[in-house]
Scaffold this motif. Structure first.
Motif, PDB file in Angstrom:
ATOM      1  N   ARG A  18       0.836  -1.212   0.000  1.00 39.58           N
ATOM      2  CA  ARG A  18       0.000   0.000   0.000  1.00 39.58           C
ATOM      3  C   ARG A  18       0.867   1.258   0.000  1.00 39.58           C
ATOM      4  O   ARG A  18       0.564   2.230  -0.712  1.00 39.58           O
ATOM      5  CB  ARG A  18      -0.930  -0.021   1.209  1.00 39.58           C
ATOM      6  CG  ARG A  18      -1.788   1.245   1.347  1.00 39.58           C
ATOM      7  CD  ARG A  18      -2.682   1.155   2.558  1.00 39.58           C
ATOM      8  NE  ARG A  18      -3.711   0.147   2.353  1.00 39.58           N
ATOM      9  CZ  ARG A  18      -4.875   0.376   1.714  1.00 39.58           C
ATOM     10  NH1 ARG A  18      -5.129   1.576   1.198  1.00 39.58           N
ATOM     11  NH2 ARG A  18      -5.754  -0.588   1.600  1.00 39.58           N
ATOM     12  N   GLU A  22       0.663   4.267  -2.758  1.00 37.85           N
ATOM     13  CA  GLU A  22       0.387   5.656  -2.404  1.00 37.85           C
ATOM     14  C   GLU A  22       1.511   6.574  -2.868  1.00 37.85           C
ATOM     15  O   GLU A  22       1.273   7.715  -3.278  1.00 37.85           O
ATOM     16  CB  GLU A  22       0.192   5.771  -0.890  1.00 37.85           C
ATOM     17  CG  GLU A  22      -1.074   5.087  -0.387  1.00 37.85           C
ATOM     18  CD  GLU A  22      -1.190   5.144   1.124  1.00 37.85           C
ATOM     19  OE1 GLU A  22      -0.204   5.599   1.770  1.00 37.85           O
ATOM     20  OE2 GLU A  22      -2.228   4.740   1.666  1.00 37.85           O
ATOM     21  N   ARG A  27      -1.073  10.800  -4.001  1.00 39.44           N
ATOM     22  CA  ARG A  27      -2.019  11.170  -2.953  1.00 39.44           C
ATOM     23  C   ARG A  27      -2.535   9.886  -2.321  1.00 39.44           C
ATOM     24  O   ARG A  27      -3.057   9.018  -3.024  1.00 39.44           O
ATOM     25  CB  ARG A  27      -3.171  11.985  -3.513  1.00 39.44           C
ATOM     26  CG  ARG A  27      -2.738  13.316  -4.140  1.00 39.44           C
ATOM     27  CD  ARG A  27      -3.908  14.049  -4.744  1.00 39.44           C
ATOM     28  NE  ARG A  27      -3.483  15.294  -5.373  1.00 39.44           N
ATOM     29  CZ  ARG A  27      -4.324  16.117  -6.024  1.00 39.44           C
ATOM     30  NH1 ARG A  27      -5.614  15.779  -6.112  1.00 39.44           N
ATOM     31  NH2 ARG A  27      -3.863  17.223  -6.554  1.00 39.44           N
ATOM     32  N   PRO A  28      -2.443   9.785  -0.998  1.00 37.01           N
ATOM     33  CA  PRO A  28      -2.860   8.530  -0.344  1.00 37.01           C
ATOM     34  C   PRO A  28      -4.329   8.183  -0.561  1.00 37.01           C
ATOM     35  O   PRO A  28      -4.679   7.002  -0.652  1.00 37.01           O
ATOM     36  CB  PRO A  28      -2.555   8.796   1.132  1.00 37.01           C
ATOM     37  CG  PRO A  28      -1.489   9.840   1.119  1.00 37.01           C
ATOM     38  CD  PRO A  28      -1.783  10.711  -0.054  1.00 37.01           C
ATOM     39  N   HIS A  29      -5.190   9.216  -0.674  1.00 40.01           N
ATOM     40  CA  HIS A  29      -6.624   8.901  -0.794  1.00 40.01           C
ATOM     41  C   HIS A  29      -6.980   8.297  -2.147  1.00 40.01           C
ATOM     42  O   HIS A  29      -8.108   7.826  -2.342  1.00 40.01           O
ATOM     43  CB  HIS A  29      -7.451  10.166  -0.541  1.00 40.01           C
ATOM     44  CG  HIS A  29      -7.309  11.199  -1.634  1.00 40.01           C
ATOM     45  ND1 HIS A  29      -6.283  12.134  -1.648  1.00 40.01           N
ATOM     46  CD2 HIS A  29      -8.051  11.430  -2.741  1.00 40.01           C
ATOM     47  CE1 HIS A  29      -6.410  12.900  -2.711  1.00 40.01           C
ATOM     48  NE2 HIS A  29      -7.493  12.498  -3.398  1.00 40.01           N
ATOM     49  N   LEU A  30      -6.078   8.301  -3.105  1.00 42.64           N
ATOM     50  CA  LEU A  30      -6.353   7.689  -4.405  1.00 42.64           C
ATOM     51  C   LEU A  30      -6.208   6.170  -4.375  1.00 42.64           C
ATOM     52  O   LEU A  30      -6.606   5.496  -5.327  1.00 42.64           O
ATOM     53  CB  LEU A  30      -5.419   8.267  -5.476  1.00 42.64           C
ATOM     54  CG  LEU A  30      -5.588   9.768  -5.769  1.00 42.64           C
ATOM     55  CD1 LEU A  30      -4.592  10.200  -6.841  1.00 42.64           C
ATOM     56  CD2 LEU A  30      -7.024  10.081  -6.209  1.00 42.64           C
ATOM     57  N   GLY A  32      -7.474   2.821  -2.736  1.00 44.66           N
ATOM     58  CA  GLY A  32      -8.603   2.354  -1.965  1.00 44.66           C
ATOM     59  C   GLY A  32      -8.326   1.059  -1.211  1.00 44.66           C
ATOM     60  O   GLY A  32      -7.185   0.767  -0.835  1.00 44.66           O
ATOM     61  N   GLU A  33      -9.373   0.275  -1.066  1.00 44.20           N
ATOM     62  CA  GLU A  33      -9.295  -0.949  -0.282  1.00 44.20           C
ATOM     63  C   GLU A  33      -8.454  -2.019  -0.978  1.00 44.20           C
ATOM     64  O   GLU A  33      -8.273  -1.991  -2.202  1.00 44.20           O
ATOM     65  CB  GLU A  33     -10.699  -1.497  -0.026  1.00 44.20           C
ATOM     66  CG  GLU A  33     -11.454  -1.843  -1.314  1.00 44.20           C
ATOM     67  CD  GLU A  33     -12.827  -2.418  -1.038  1.00 44.20           C
ATOM     68  OE1 GLU A  33     -13.038  -2.900   0.095  1.00 44.20           O
ATOM     69  OE2 GLU A  33     -13.659  -2.394  -1.946  1.00 44.20           O
ATOM     70  N   THR A  51      -8.715   1.828  -6.973  1.00 43.71           N
ATOM     71  CA  THR A  51      -8.364   3.231  -7.145  1.00 43.71           C
ATOM     72  C   THR A  51      -9.611   4.091  -7.056  1.00 43.71           C
ATOM     73  O   THR A  51     -10.686   3.702  -7.526  1.00 43.71           O
ATOM     74  CB  THR A  51      -7.667   3.463  -8.497  1.00 43.71           C
ATOM     75  OG1 THR A  51      -7.364   4.849  -8.637  1.00 43.71           O
ATOM     76  CG2 THR A  51      -8.556   3.038  -9.656  1.00 43.71           C
ATOM     77  N   THR A  52      -9.485   5.240  -6.427  1.00 48.32           N
ATOM     78  CA  THR A  52     -10.602   6.186  -6.311  1.00 48.32           C
ATOM     79  C   THR A  52     -10.432   7.375  -7.249  1.00 48.32           C
ATOM     80  O   THR A  52     -11.179   8.349  -7.149  1.00 48.32           O
ATOM     81  CB  THR A  52     -10.695   6.686  -4.861  1.00 48.32           C
ATOM     82  OG1 THR A  52      -9.467   7.322  -4.494  1.00 48.32           O
ATOM     83  CG2 THR A  52     -10.976   5.535  -3.907  1.00 48.32           C
TER      84      THR A  52
END
Length: 307
Positions: A18, A22, A27-30, A32-33, A51-52
């Motif tokens: 992970r 990232e 960007r870490p929020h891109l 996902g699970e 990916t978000t």
């Protein structure tokens, strides 16, 4: 046969995978699970993360980990954003030669050289004789390495004839005469001169364009030419949609075009028949008056016996 198992060292290194995803995403929020783990080969495992990022529906971050034999430390081999099931993909790549369409070439655009173009064939080659080469280059206009082949000429003729400057365009159909009889027609050189030329009339919509011999327009050099012969009847009947008006109009036309039919003269009366009066209704026959009726009122009526 034993079933291959996942490497426990690489499988449990989810946090390492992970962190690598990232870092590449920025960007870490891109990232996902965690979606799962895939065994690539011995001591090589790939971790997948959703990916978000907008516009990447169905894609996932894929982080591949590996380790050396008998090693207990996982190492990041590569990080990629790969399409998954249902991912939106770009269409398959098509070579420019198949993708380019007529009219796509703009100002400043240059097509790449095609060595094996079947529309061209070998042109004039220098012979080494200066007199021959000069004559071929400047007097005969043969100073080209490649010229149109039979295939190239056939394709061009078919394209021009079927196009808007051929005989089937609306302008040509409505024209009173073909381009072959127009004084503004410039014939092409070579084998195509029997079928095509270039229009040199500035008032024509085809000025400066290649036109077929049987093309035409309203800017013909002889604009006073008569109408083109037609197979239609000389005078087509005009049919009125109103049947009653048509019938009345036809009767009026017949009455004007045909002389009135005179009634037959009455035969002259026969002299013998002239004496006879016209037969009329006979009047009622009155009874003859009696003597008593004719005698004056103051005189006695005569005795019928003579007394």
């Amino acid at each position: 046969m034993a079933t291959a198992t996942l490497d426990p060292v690489l499988t449990t290194a989810v946090d390492l995978a992970r962190a690598a995803a990232e870092e590449v995403a920025g960007r870490p929020h891109l990232v996902g699970e965690h979606l799962g783990t895939v065994r690539e080969q011995d001591r090589v495992v790939s971790h997948q993360f959703a990916t978000t990022a907008p516009g990447y529906v169905g894609w996932c971050w894929t982080v591949t980990l590996s380790r050396v034999p008998r090693g207990r430390t996982a190492t990041v081999s590569e990080v990629e954003l790969l399409p998954g099931d249902g991912a939106v993909l770009a269409p398959a790549w098509v070579p420019w030669s198949e993708r380019l369409q007529p009219g796509d070439l703009g100002s400043g655009d240059v097509l790449p050289f095609v060595a094996d173009d079947d529309r061209l064939e070998q042109g004039f080659e220098a012979t080494g004789d200066l007199d021959v080469d000069v004559m071929a280059l400047f007097e005969l206009g043969l100073g080209r390495e490649r010229v149109l082949s039979r295939t190239g000429r056939a394709e061009a003729a078919e394209r021009w004839y079927r196009g808007s400057n051929g005989p089937t365009s609306p302008t040509a159909v409505a024209a009173s005469a073909p381009c072959s009889s127009c004084g503004f027609m410039l014939l092409l050189a070579g084998s195509l001169r029997t079928e095509f030329g270039v229009c040199a009339n500035e008032w024509s919509p085809d000025d400066g364009r290649v036109v077929s011999m049987d093309h035409g327009c309203g800017a013909h050099s002889q604009t006073d030419l008569g109408p083109v012969p037609t197979d239609w009847p000389d005078a087509a009947p005009v049919i009125d949609e109103m049947a009653q008006d048509l019938e009345i109009s036809t009767r009026d036309d017949d009455a004007e075009s045909e002389p009135a039919v005179e009634s037959e003269p009455v035969a002259e009366a026969d002299p013998v028949l002239e004496a006879d009066p016209v037969v009329e209704a006979e009047p009622s026959v009155e009874a003859e008056p009696s003597v008593a009726d004719t005698a004056p009122a103051d005189e006695p009526a005569a005795d019928p016996a003579g007394e």
